[in-house]
Design a protein around this motif. Structure first.
Motif, PDB file in Angstrom:
ATOM      1  N   ILE A  92      13.139   1.987   7.899  1.00 34.89           N
ATOM      2  CA  ILE A  92      12.425   3.184   7.460  1.00 34.89           C
ATOM      3  C   ILE A  92      13.381   4.360   7.309  1.00 34.89           C
ATOM      4  CG2 ILE A  92      10.706   4.903   8.159  1.00 34.89           C
ATOM      5  CD1 ILE A  92       9.124   2.574   9.419  1.00 34.89           C
ATOM      6  N   VAL A  93      14.231   4.541   8.299  1.00 34.41           N
ATOM      7  CA  VAL A  93      15.175   5.657   8.270  1.00 34.41           C
ATOM      8  C   VAL A  93      16.202   5.476   7.156  1.00 34.41           C
ATOM      9  CG1 VAL A  93      16.996   6.835   9.555  1.00 34.41           C
ATOM     10  CG2 VAL A  93      14.878   6.185  10.717  1.00 34.41           C
ATOM     11  N   ALA A  94      16.711   4.261   6.995  1.00 33.98           N
ATOM     12  CA  ALA A  94      17.760   4.011   5.999  1.00 33.98           C
ATOM     13  C   ALA A  94      17.250   4.175   4.578  1.00 33.98           C
ATOM     14  CB  ALA A  94      18.324   2.602   6.194  1.00 33.98           C
ATOM     15  N   SER A  95      16.005   3.755   4.324  1.00 36.16           N
ATOM     16  CA  SER A  95      15.493   3.786   2.949  1.00 36.16           C
ATOM     17  C   SER A  95      14.975   5.156   2.543  1.00 36.16           C
ATOM     18  CB  SER A  95      14.367   2.763   2.793  1.00 36.16           C
ATOM     19  OG  SER A  95      13.220   3.168   3.519  1.00 36.16           O
ATOM     20  N   GLY A  96      14.401   5.890   3.495  1.00 36.60           N
ATOM     21  CA  GLY A  96      13.820   7.179   3.160  1.00 36.60           C
ATOM     22  C   GLY A  96      12.467   7.082   2.472  1.00 36.60           C
ATOM     23  N   HIS A  97      11.926   5.871   2.344  1.00 36.64           N
ATOM     24  CA  HIS A  97      10.619   5.703   1.726  1.00 36.64           C
ATOM     25  C   HIS A  97       9.516   6.088   2.717  1.00 36.64           C
ATOM     26  CE1 HIS A  97      12.724   3.976  -1.516  1.00 36.64           C
ATOM     27  NE2 HIS A  97      12.816   2.736  -1.052  1.00 36.64           N
ATOM     28  N   SER A  98       8.301   6.229   2.186  1.00 41.72           N
ATOM     29  CA  SER A  98       7.181   6.605   3.056  1.00 41.72           C
ATOM     30  C   SER A  98       6.175   5.477   3.233  1.00 41.72           C
ATOM     31  CB  SER A  98       6.464   7.836   2.482  1.00 41.72           C
ATOM     32  OG  SER A  98       6.000   7.583   1.169  1.00 41.72           O
ATOM     33  N   ARG A  99       6.239   4.441   2.375  1.00 39.97           N
ATOM     34  CA  ARG A  99       5.297   3.325   2.448  1.00 39.97           C
ATOM     35  C   ARG A  99       6.048   2.008   2.330  1.00 39.97           C
ATOM     36  NH1 ARG A  99       2.861   7.615   0.261  1.00 39.97           N
ATOM     37  NH2 ARG A  99       0.670   8.011   0.787  1.00 39.97           N
ATOM     38  N   PHE A 100       5.638   1.025   3.147  1.00 42.90           N
ATOM     39  CA  PHE A 100       6.366  -0.236   3.211  1.00 42.90           C
ATOM     40  C   PHE A 100       5.406  -1.424   3.262  1.00 42.90           C
ATOM     41  CE2 PHE A 100       8.828   3.112   5.089  1.00 42.90           C
ATOM     42  CZ  PHE A 100      10.125   2.907   4.632  1.00 42.90           C
ATOM     43  N   PRO A 101       5.584  -2.402   2.356  1.00 37.12           N
ATOM     44  CA  PRO A 101       4.800  -3.631   2.472  1.00 37.12           C
ATOM     45  C   PRO A 101       5.203  -4.388   3.732  1.00 37.12           C
ATOM     46  CG  PRO A 101       5.848  -3.436   0.304  1.00 37.12           C
ATOM     47  CD  PRO A 101       6.478  -2.411   1.190  1.00 37.12           C
ATOM     48  N   VAL A 102       4.230  -4.952   4.417  1.00 32.12           N
ATOM     49  CA  VAL A 102       4.500  -5.770   5.598  1.00 32.12           C
ATOM     50  C   VAL A 102       4.284  -7.230   5.202  1.00 32.12           C
ATOM     51  CG1 VAL A 102       3.882  -6.266   7.983  1.00 32.12           C
ATOM     52  CG2 VAL A 102       3.767  -3.906   7.123  1.00 32.12           C
ATOM     53  N   ILE A 103       5.356  -8.035   5.306  1.00 33.90           N
ATOM     54  CA  ILE A 103       5.351  -9.414   4.833  1.00 33.90           C
ATOM     55  C   ILE A 103       5.089 -10.370   5.987  1.00 33.90           C
ATOM     56  CG2 ILE A 103       6.639 -11.174   3.565  1.00 33.90           C
ATOM     57  CD1 ILE A 103       6.055  -8.647   1.961  1.00 33.90           C
ATOM     58  N   GLY A 104       4.229 -11.376   5.744  1.00 34.03           N
ATOM     59  CA  GLY A 104       3.915 -12.366   6.757  1.00 34.03           C
ATOM     60  C   GLY A 104       4.907 -13.513   6.773  1.00 34.03           C
ATOM     61  N   GLU A 105       4.491 -14.648   7.278  1.00 28.38           N
ATOM     62  CA  GLU A 105       5.380 -15.806   7.376  1.00 28.38           C
ATOM     63  C   GLU A 105       5.773 -16.333   5.998  1.00 28.38           C
ATOM     64  OE1 GLU A 105       3.592 -18.763   9.807  1.00 28.38           O
ATOM     65  OE2 GLU A 105       3.481 -17.486  11.595  1.00 28.38           O
ATOM     66  N   ASN A 106       4.849 -16.292   5.061  1.00 27.18           N
ATOM     67  CA  ASN A 106       5.116 -16.690   3.686  1.00 27.18           C
ATOM     68  C   ASN A 106       5.639 -15.482   2.917  1.00 27.18           C
ATOM     69  OD1 ASN A 106       4.790 -17.233   0.869  1.00 27.18           O
ATOM     70  ND2 ASN A 106       3.350 -18.871   1.360  1.00 27.18           N
ATOM     71  N   PRO A 107       6.738 -15.626   2.165  1.00 22.10           N
ATOM     72  CA  PRO A 107       7.277 -14.480   1.420  1.00 22.10           C
ATOM     73  C   PRO A 107       6.285 -13.856   0.445  1.00 22.10           C
ATOM     74  CG  PRO A 107       8.849 -16.289   1.462  1.00 22.10           C
ATOM     75  CD  PRO A 107       7.571 -16.829   2.020  1.00 22.10           C
ATOM     76  N   ASP A 108       5.278 -14.635   0.013  1.00 20.43           N
ATOM     77  CA  ASP A 108       4.271 -14.108  -0.895  1.00 20.43           C
ATOM     78  C   ASP A 108       3.023 -13.620  -0.168  1.00 20.43           C
ATOM     79  OD1 ASP A 108       5.523 -14.420  -3.443  1.00 20.43           O
ATOM     80  OD2 ASP A 108       5.237 -16.585  -3.278  1.00 20.43           O
ATOM     81  N   GLU A 109       3.106 -13.545   1.151  1.00 19.38           N
ATOM     82  CA  GLU A 109       1.970 -13.077   1.949  1.00 19.38           C
ATOM     83  C   GLU A 109       2.211 -11.632   2.373  1.00 19.38           C
ATOM     84  OE1 GLU A 109      -0.429 -14.161   6.092  1.00 19.38           O
ATOM     85  OE2 GLU A 109       1.568 -14.986   5.706  1.00 19.38           O
ATOM     86  N   VAL A 110       1.470 -10.711   1.778  1.00 23.79           N
ATOM     87  CA  VAL A 110       1.575  -9.299   2.143  1.00 23.79           C
ATOM     88  C   VAL A 110       0.388  -8.956   3.033  1.00 23.79           C
ATOM     89  CG1 VAL A 110       1.697  -6.933   1.307  1.00 23.79           C
ATOM     90  CG2 VAL A 110       2.759  -8.776  -0.016  1.00 23.79           C
ATOM     91  N   LEU A 111       0.689  -8.621   4.280  1.00 27.05           N
ATOM     92  CA  LEU A 111      -0.356  -8.354   5.253  1.00 27.05           C
ATOM     93  C   LEU A 111      -0.981  -6.978   5.090  1.00 27.05           C
ATOM     94  CD1 LEU A 111       1.422  -9.802   8.423  1.00 27.05           C
ATOM     95  CD2 LEU A 111      -0.163 -10.969   6.874  1.00 27.05           C
ATOM     96  N   GLY A 112      -0.229  -6.060   4.536  1.00 22.21           N
ATOM     97  CA  GLY A 112      -0.725  -4.703   4.386  1.00 22.21           C
ATOM     98  C   GLY A 112       0.419  -3.755   4.096  1.00 22.21           C
ATOM     99  N   VAL A 113       0.137  -2.471   4.213  1.00 17.96           N
ATOM    100  CA  VAL A 113       1.127  -1.430   3.957  1.00 17.96           C
ATOM    101  C   VAL A 113       1.220  -0.527   5.179  1.00 17.96           C
ATOM    102  CG1 VAL A 113       1.732   0.564   2.538  1.00 17.96           C
ATOM    103  CG2 VAL A 113       0.732  -1.466   1.469  1.00 17.96           C
ATOM    104  N   LEU A 114       2.443  -0.276   5.615  1.00 14.53           N
ATOM    105  CA  LEU A 114       2.669   0.631   6.741  1.00 14.53           C
ATOM    106  C   LEU A 114       3.140   1.976   6.219  1.00 14.53           C
ATOM    107  CD1 LEU A 114       2.921   1.012   9.886  1.00 14.53           C
ATOM    108  CD2 LEU A 114       5.355   0.542   9.565  1.00 14.53           C
TER     109      LEU A 114
END
Length: 285
Positions: A92-114
């Motif tokens: 989070i600190v390195a990227s400077g972004h404000s929203r991040f996809p949270v990825i599950g066990e499968n690379p195509d599984e997006v659990l939500g946005v933090l």
């Protein structure tokens, strides 16, 4: 002597609204005619450069699809569900972004946005240990929105406004993750690049994609490109590598268009109908 009061307005000078009315006299029959009228208005100093760019950008948005403006998967900054809070914080600190996809066990599984602000609020208001913190963070992950690559950008903007979303995950026809798109990406198509305090020269224009190739931003200076790939492109005619690539194509290329330039294979990864944003560059042996 006349009792008429003098007016401060010069009768020979028209107001801005009157000049705009004159420019649009005669209803345009199609989009091309409307664009011609707008460009004439710009040429007659009725519209300034910024106004022309915004009007034409708003018109062009209806021609674009999400695939044309999205951030490709290779450039996404995601949080893995099994990473530690320390790892998340570092990203989070390195990227400077404000929203991040949270990825599950499968690379195509997006659990939500933090949202970074949610995590910051949680860390400031509580004194949890690492294990407890991870449990609490999972509870503040927000629902994610998925959109197809083929969705029109003007429809996406309307959905963003109605649903008060700022980020969506882009999926292909097989429901695989193609990338992500933000409301800022849409607005930049209308008003131009929106820079913030994190958009500085320290951000790398050339980054490995982890598969032996490199993702290169079109605005990369030619001197930097030459230094990285040991090439000798001239910077007399063009300042950026994007200018050279578009010159080689002889047109504005589309996403996935590929061209061989010397020993380099260049594939367009991000583009719209006006410009190219990024390429995938690999060395051909």
């Amino acid at each position: 002597m006349s009792d008429d009061k003098p007016t401060s307005r010069n009768p020979g000078k028209k107001t801005l609204l009157e000049r705009l009315g004159d420019a649009f006299t005669g209803e345009p029959k199609d989009r091309e005619e409307l664009l011609t009228i707008i460009q004439d208005a710009h040429g007659n100093d009725i519209l300034d450069d910024d106004s022309l760019r915004i009007i034409t950008g708003a018109m062009n948005v209806s021609d674009l699809h999400v695939r044309d403006i999205m951030i490709p998967r290779s450039q996404m900054v995601s949080l893995e569900h099994d990473e530690s809070i320390k790892d998340w914080t570092a990203k989070i600190v390195a990227s400077g972004h404000s929203r991040f996809p949270v990825i599950g066990e499968n690379p195509d599984e997006v659990l939500g946005v933090l949202l970074a602000k949610d995590m910051l609020s949680l860390s400031l208001s509580n004194d949890f240990n690492e294990a407890e913190m991870q449990k609490q963070v999972r509870n503040i992950i927000r629902k994610v929105t998925f959109v197809p690559e083929s969705k029109r950008v003007n429809v996406l903007l309307r959905d963003f406004r109605q649903n008060r979303n700022h980020l969506a995950i882009v999926v292909d026809e097989y429901r695989g993750i193609s990338g992500l798109v933000t409301i800022e990406d849409v607005l930049e198509e209308i008003v131009g690049e929106i820079e913030d305090e994190h958009d500085d020269e320290t951000v790398s224009n050339i980054a490995s994609n982890g598969a032996g190739a490199f993702i290169v931003q079109a605005l990369t200076p030619i001197v930097d490109f030459n230094a990285h790939f040991a090439t000798d492109f001239s910077d007399e005619e063009f300042d950026t590598i994007g200018g050279i690539v578009m010159h080689k194509f002889g047109r504005v290329p589309k996403r996935d268009d590929t061209i061989q330039i010397g020993d380099l294979q260049v594939r367009v990864t991000t583009a719209d109908n006006r410009r190219v944003r990024a390429f995938e560059v690999s060395l051909q042996s």
